[in-house]
Design a protein around this motif. Structure first.
Motif, PDB file in Angstrom:
ATOM      1  N   UNK A 165       4.639  32.867   2.509  1.00 46.57           N
ATOM      2  CA  UNK A 165       5.174  32.867   1.292  1.00 46.57           C
ATOM      3  C   UNK A 165       6.608  32.423   1.338  1.00 46.57           C
ATOM      4  N   UNK A 166       7.240  32.079   0.121  1.00 49.08           N
ATOM      5  CA  UNK A 166       8.691  31.393   0.381  1.00 49.08           C
ATOM      6  C   UNK A 166       9.403  32.351  -0.308  1.00 49.08           C
ATOM      7  N   UNK A 167       9.200  33.637  -0.326  1.00 49.81           N
ATOM      8  CA  UNK A 167      10.100  34.685  -0.931  1.00 49.81           C
ATOM      9  C   UNK A 167      11.627  34.344  -0.586  1.00 49.81           C
ATOM     10  N   UNK A 168      12.446  34.284  -1.472  1.00 48.00           N
ATOM     11  CA  UNK A 168      13.712  33.993  -1.406  1.00 48.00           C
ATOM     12  C   UNK A 168      14.956  34.421  -1.894  1.00 48.00           C
ATOM     13  N   UNK A 169      14.721  35.859  -2.038  1.00 51.41           N
ATOM     14  CA  UNK A 169      15.836  36.744  -2.823  1.00 51.41           C
ATOM     15  C   UNK A 169      16.230  37.478  -1.143  1.00 51.41           C
ATOM     16  N   UNK A 170      17.262  36.702  -0.942  1.00 47.71           N
ATOM     17  CA  UNK A 170      18.205  37.107   0.452  1.00 47.71           C
ATOM     18  C   UNK A 170      18.465  38.481   0.485  1.00 47.71           C
ATOM     19  N   UNK A 171      18.873  38.957  -0.789  1.00 46.30           N
ATOM     20  CA  UNK A 171      19.390  40.447  -0.635  1.00 46.30           C
ATOM     21  C   UNK A 171      18.305  41.601  -0.393  1.00 46.30           C
ATOM     22  N   UNK A 172      17.055  41.260  -0.828  1.00 48.27           N
ATOM     23  CA  UNK A 172      15.879  42.091  -0.906  1.00 48.27           C
ATOM     24  C   UNK A 172      15.057  41.898   0.402  1.00 48.27           C
ATOM     25  N   UNK A 173      15.494  40.613   1.204  1.00 44.47           N
ATOM     26  CA  UNK A 173      14.788  40.232   2.190  1.00 44.47           C
ATOM     27  C   UNK A 173      14.388  41.413   3.181  1.00 44.47           C
ATOM     28  N   UNK A 174      15.084  42.204   3.722  1.00 44.79           N
ATOM     29  CA  UNK A 174      15.118  43.263   4.830  1.00 44.79           C
ATOM     30  C   UNK A 174      13.917  44.360   4.349  1.00 44.79           C
ATOM     31  N   UNK A 175      14.111  44.542   2.958  1.00 43.26           N
ATOM     32  CA  UNK A 175      13.041  45.553   2.513  1.00 43.26           C
ATOM     33  C   UNK A 175      11.654  45.084   2.451  1.00 43.26           C
ATOM     34  N   UNK A 176      11.729  43.791   1.939  1.00 43.70           N
ATOM     35  CA  UNK A 176      10.319  42.910   1.522  1.00 43.70           C
ATOM     36  C   UNK A 176       9.753  42.825   2.877  1.00 43.70           C
ATOM     37  N   UNK A 177      10.750  42.342   4.017  1.00 40.09           N
ATOM     38  CA  UNK A 177       9.793  42.161   5.300  1.00 40.09           C
ATOM     39  C   UNK A 177       9.233  43.482   5.860  1.00 40.09           C
ATOM     40  N   UNK A 178      10.096  44.699   5.690  1.00 38.40           N
ATOM     41  CA  UNK A 178       9.352  45.972   6.125  1.00 38.40           C
ATOM     42  C   UNK A 178       7.986  46.164   5.421  1.00 38.40           C
ATOM     43  N   UNK A 179       7.899  45.921   3.983  1.00 41.11           N
ATOM     44  CA  UNK A 179       7.040  46.211   3.258  1.00 41.11           C
ATOM     45  C   UNK A 179       5.716  45.612   3.663  1.00 41.11           C
ATOM     46  N   UNK A 180       5.886  44.208   4.016  1.00 42.20           N
ATOM     47  CA  UNK A 180       4.866  43.169   4.282  1.00 42.20           C
ATOM     48  C   UNK A 180       4.461  43.587   5.671  1.00 42.20           C
ATOM     49  N   UNK A 181       5.226  43.991   6.488  1.00 37.45           N
ATOM     50  CA  UNK A 181       5.199  44.392   7.852  1.00 37.45           C
ATOM     51  C   UNK A 181       4.156  45.582   8.009  1.00 37.45           C
ATOM     52  N   UNK A 182       4.494  46.507   7.382  1.00 40.99           N
ATOM     53  CA  UNK A 182       3.677  47.693   7.243  1.00 40.99           C
ATOM     54  C   UNK A 182       2.146  47.435   6.804  1.00 40.99           C
ATOM     55  N   UNK A 183       1.980  46.625   5.713  1.00 39.35           N
ATOM     56  CA  UNK A 183       0.685  46.251   5.172  1.00 39.35           C
ATOM     57  C   UNK A 183       0.195  45.202   6.124  1.00 39.35           C
ATOM     58  N   UNK A 184       0.611  44.240   6.620  1.00 41.08           N
ATOM     59  CA  UNK A 184      -0.071  43.407   7.654  1.00 41.08           C
ATOM     60  C   UNK A 184      -0.635  44.274   8.864  1.00 41.08           C
TER      61      UNK A 184
END
Lengths: 321, 321
Positions: free
Chosen positions: B89-108
């Motif tokens: 993906x090209x998710x681009x909200x810098x401010x939410x990036x860390x939470x987003x990475x954590x959520x995707x990481x857990x699911x993956x």
């Protein structure tokens, strides 16, 4: 703390020593040199050893930085080191790179070590830029320009000419070629169309200046394929006006459809300091990836940028996403 | 052959489809959209499905490209996909990036998948440049400039204002700030000193232009922190003069001692095409690293450039060293 050994005490070795002294994440075990250790003195109190003594330090050095002067030295030394040390070098002979990587890889795998090869700016950062640009722009036209800056190899080639006391050679990119590369129209340009060479030469008293000039401009590979200017200067003038080691360069990629371009440019007032900074950053990556059981020879393209950071750092690569 | 699913059929999804059609290394299984699939037609004969149908394709898709329009959609959708698909993906909200990475990481990790997040040019190539520059130049001053180019987010924010029919916003870097960054003197500059904003607005007949102008320039976060110019234009003029989606930007790093600089610059006539090209290159890296048992969420900094190549390619990353 990463325990470092530095092999070679030329400009790059000295620059690595300076960085190690101010960066608390390193401990410099010693500098291993072909000169007489007792004749050397370090502003940082570093211990000096004979180069061959490095082999008795395999339990004390986490990463050996190969900073010997010539590419020949690196080519011979690193495969021997690689059996017993993790190494970082800036081997830069593009034409021999594949054989060199293979030799280091075999040695590193046999010894269970991790060796980073060609870690500088070219090869190095520029290699990564070229490979990245070619991939993301779908087989883009990718061109590299060097300069304006001092080429050590070309300066040295002039110094070997009879009657030359000292010399400095600047590689200079040709603006029209740089502009063409940005339009994706530089693929067919010759060496002569892309760069020119500027030489500043100190000749011995009474030397035949015309002969020296001809030997320079006709030298195969080094100068014959380029437009080369030669100016004779005094030793004082060379020191004063050409004493530094600045360099620069850029990688330019243009997408096949013409509308996209990527450009990676570097400029430094001290080429060896820049190279040393890159080697030291990758020495840290070496220690991290070795701890993660990576083994063999890696080029810069095999190393993720996140490996340049570790948990103890103030920042992580993710802080830059 | 990498079997691709494309989720979303906006500009980026269409660009990915075009690349897949001409690049023999991909097979496009289908496009999954929130629109009515029967109302869509592809110039490449691609099959369309409802977005939710993607979940029945988990055995048929090697990599799912998340190309839905808004960051909100990506933020909600990708963690659900990540349990069953490798994603880019090209998710681009810098401010939410860390939470987003954590959520995707857990699911993956729970699904045994490999998900690449923030794969575009910023975040993406620029993230890698920033992290690389900061490491090799020893905590350099690193600045990013965007533009001159169209910001979709800012254009959209203007379109939401009452009485606005259409709008295009250009982000424009301020030359003095770019020059300061090259000297390492831009760290203290404000948003206003670094970029300005140019807006071209089509207003409804009879709309209060002054009110619209004030709503734009006073809009918090988007425009208030910048010098913003507003010009009202006809619908035809907007189409003719501002119909494209060009963009540009650069990451500038200056070493603490001032003598070294690194610069990574990008320019494109089509922002979505550039982003799609990057996503498609990294879709290949995703397939390679998944085959090597990499699992979890990766940002671009975690991915070595050599993963963009495989053995079947005409070139390998080592050809660029």
């Amino acid at each position: 703390m990463i325990r470092l050994g530095i092999i070679g005490y030329g400009n790059i070795g000295r620059a690595c020593e300076r960085i190690a002294a101010r960066d608390g994440r390193f401990r410099l075990v010693g500098i291993f040199t072909r000169r007489d250790p007792s004749a050397l003195d370090s502003p940082f109190g570093t211990k000096f050893f004979r180069q061959s003594e490095i082999f008795s330090f395999s339990d004390d050095v986490d990463v050996a930085l190969v900073c010997t002067g010539s590419a020949n030295d690196v080519e011979n030394l690193t495969p021997r080191l690689a059996e017993r040390f993790n190494t970082v070098d800036s081997f830069d002979t593009h034409a021999k790179m594949k054989d060199y990587v293979a030799a280091v890889n075999e040695a590193a795998l046999s010894g269970g070590k991790l060796c980073f090869v060609g870690i500088g700016w070219d090869p190095g950062l520029f290699s990564m830029a070229r490979a990245l640009f070619y991939a993301v722009l779908e087989c883009a036209s990718v061109q590299t320009f060097w300069g304006r800056g001092v080429s050590q190899g070309h300066s040295e080639a002039i110094r070997r000419i009879d009657g030359v006391l000292d010399a400095r050679q600047y590689t200079v990119p040709i603006p029209e070629a740089v502009a063409a590369a940005k339009r994706g129209e530089a693929d067919a340009l010759s060496d002569r169309q892309k760069h020119r060479r500027e030489c500043y030469v100190v000749a011995a008293e009474g030397a035949d200046l015309n002969r020296i000039r001809q030997e320079i401009v006709q030298m195969p590979n080094y100068f014959a394929p380029y437009d080369t200017s030669v100016r004779f200067v005094s030793r004082e003038q060379l020191e004063r006006e050409h004493g530094g080691m600045p360099h620069a360069g850029q990688v330019i990629a243009c997408g096949r459809e013409g509308g996209d371009s990527l450009n990676f440019a570097l400029s430094t007032t001290s080429n060896p300091d820049m190279t040393a900074g890159i080697m030291m950053a990758y020495a840290r990556a070496n220690a991290h990836l070795y701890a993660e059981n990576c083994r063999g020879a890696y080029t810069i393209c095999d190393i993720p940028v996140s490996a340049l950071y570790d948990d103890g750092d103030k920042k992580s690569a993710r802080d830059f996403v």
